[in-house]
Design an enzyme around this catalytic site. Structure first.
Site, mmCIF file in Angstrom:
data_model
loop_
_atom_site.group_PDB
_atom_site.id
_atom_site.type_symbol
_atom_site.label_atom_id
_atom_site.label_comp_id
_atom_site.label_asym_id
_atom_site.label_seq_id
_atom_site.Cartn_x
_atom_site.Cartn_y
_atom_site.Cartn_z
ATOM 1 N N GLU A 285 0.821 -1.212 0.000
ATOM 2 C CA GLU A 285 0.000 0.000 0.000
ATOM 3 C C GLU A 285 0.855 1.261 0.000
ATOM 4 O OE1 GLU A 285 -2.156 -2.991 2.786
ATOM 5 O OE2 GLU A 285 -0.150 -2.640 1.966
ATOM 6 N N ALA B 264 12.000 -40.221 -3.591
ATOM 7 C CA ALA B 264 10.718 -40.892 -3.597
ATOM 8 C C ALA B 264 10.261 -41.326 -2.215
ATOM 9 C CB ALA B 264 10.792 -42.106 -4.527
#
Length: 378
Positions: free
Chosen positions: A61, A307
């Site tokens: 902002e 894995a």
């Protein structure tokens, strides 16, 4: 008055999309804070743009207000996240918005932080600013998904990534895995590393490939402030103190099964050692590890293998997002490695299915991403 648009709205407005694009493209990210995007619109034109700055810097902002200058008066500000109204590392953004004379603020989603949630919007309304909520909420929720998860659970948002053939293989029976995916997909993977806060692998990956786990988009080492924190899960202390992964931005997560001598050698390699609980199999308890990483303000973590650790994450239902690179190839063979191991599903009803799926081509490969869900009755 706070006007709320439908929270199922998938298509952001033109101006909200501009704010989302700013957030998406901002590098480096502001983690562990959300990287908010902001635009200020005056007379149908964008007059100010901003993104949250890293290292506790200015919020989106304020950056947009600085960019707009006097053109911010009587303007309309669009934000990907509700502005905060309390003193944090930066002064309240709501005060700055009011002082600048912004007439209306539209933000996509409410900030889940209890110190902000709804309060920022009320402060704006109390000071005469028109507030609209919900424009592009679906897209912005995905954009800030790691921050939302971290605020709720105080643990990192877990993503997993693997490159596999169409039959799910990541390496041949000889262990050869270079390269399953093409150059475009590999470059994208390195770009992804610049956008996430931390990257993780298991000790097996380090022993097999000795990776640096650095971000090298287009083959060039990215700037230091774009490099992810590196995390290695090594239950028994197997990796060498001379592995390429070591450095001041590296955490080695282990258990008391590793020797004190090994831990000392790792620390001499400038990596930090984190000792956590063991699970029933004697390996690193992943939940314990994620809780510890959360205390270190690691907001999101990308697991790239191997894995076994990916299998554990799926078995424990800890995966929040999947990135799969699918190569148009078939490996075959009983001895070739699968992308995900672990216990796996016993029945089809137990498998993880992906929702909110997105596809795109990366050269000849396909990038598929989605959010896994499991049968709630299990």
């Amino acid at each position: 008055m706070i006007k709320t648009t439908s929270l199922t709205q998938n298509q952001p407005s033109k101006w909200m999309q501009a704010a989302i694009d700013i957030s998406t493209q901002a590098l480096p990210k502001a983690s562990p804070r959300p990287t908010v995007g902001a635009v200020i619109v005056q007379n149908g034109e964008i007059v100010g743009r901003g993104a949250t700055q890293p290292n506790g810097g200015l919020h989106a902002e304020i950056m947009a207000l600085h960019d707009a200058g006097q053109a911010a008066r009587n303007s309309h500000m669009y934000l990907t996240l509700e502005p905060h109204g309390y003193e944090s590392t930066q002064p309240p953004c709501t005060d700055a918005i009011v002082r600048a004379g912004v007439a209306a603020v539209t933000f996509a989603v409410e900030d889940p932080n209890p110190r902000v949630a709804g309060a920022g919007a009320r402060q704006l309304v109390e000071n005469g600013v028109q507030v609209n909520v919900g424009d592009g909420s679906h897209t912005a929720s995905e954009l800030h998904e790691a921050f939302f998860h971290f605020i709720r659970f105080n643990t990192p948002f877990v993503s997993v990534k693997f490159a596999a053939t169409l039959d799910g293989k990541i390496a041949s029976s000889s262990g050869d895995s270079r390269w399953i995916s093409g150059k475009i997909a590999r470059d994208w993977s390195h770009q992804l590393r610049t956008e996430i806060q931390s990257i993780a692998v298991g000790s097996g990956t380090v022993l097999a490939d000795n990776p640096k786990l650095t971000a090298r988009p287009n083959g060039k080492l990215a700037a230091k402030n774009l490099q992810p924190v590196r995390v290695v899960f090594d239950s028994r202390g197997r990796i060498s103190p001379k592995s390429a992964v070591h450095g001041s931005d590296t955490f080695i997560v282990t258990t008391d099964s590793s020797s004190e001598n090994w831990r000392s050698q790792i620390q001499q390699s400038y990596s930090s050692v984190i000792v956590v609980d063991k699970d029933d199999s004697g390996r690193v308890d992943i939940r314990s590890a994620l809780r510890k990483l959360g205390t270190l303000q690691i907001q999101n973590i990308l697991f790239e293998g191997g894995a076994e650790i990916l299998g554990s994450l799926f078995d424990l239902k800890l995966v929040n997002r999947v990135h799969a690179i699918l190569a148009p190839a078939i490996m075959g063979g009983d001895a070739s490695s699968n992308a995900v191991r672990g216990r796996g599903a016993l029945q089809m009803n137990d498998i993880a299915r992906l929702n909110n799926i997105h596809f795109r081509s990366l050269g000849d490969d396909i990038h598929l991403t989605g959010i896994p869900s499991w049968n709630e009755s299990k």
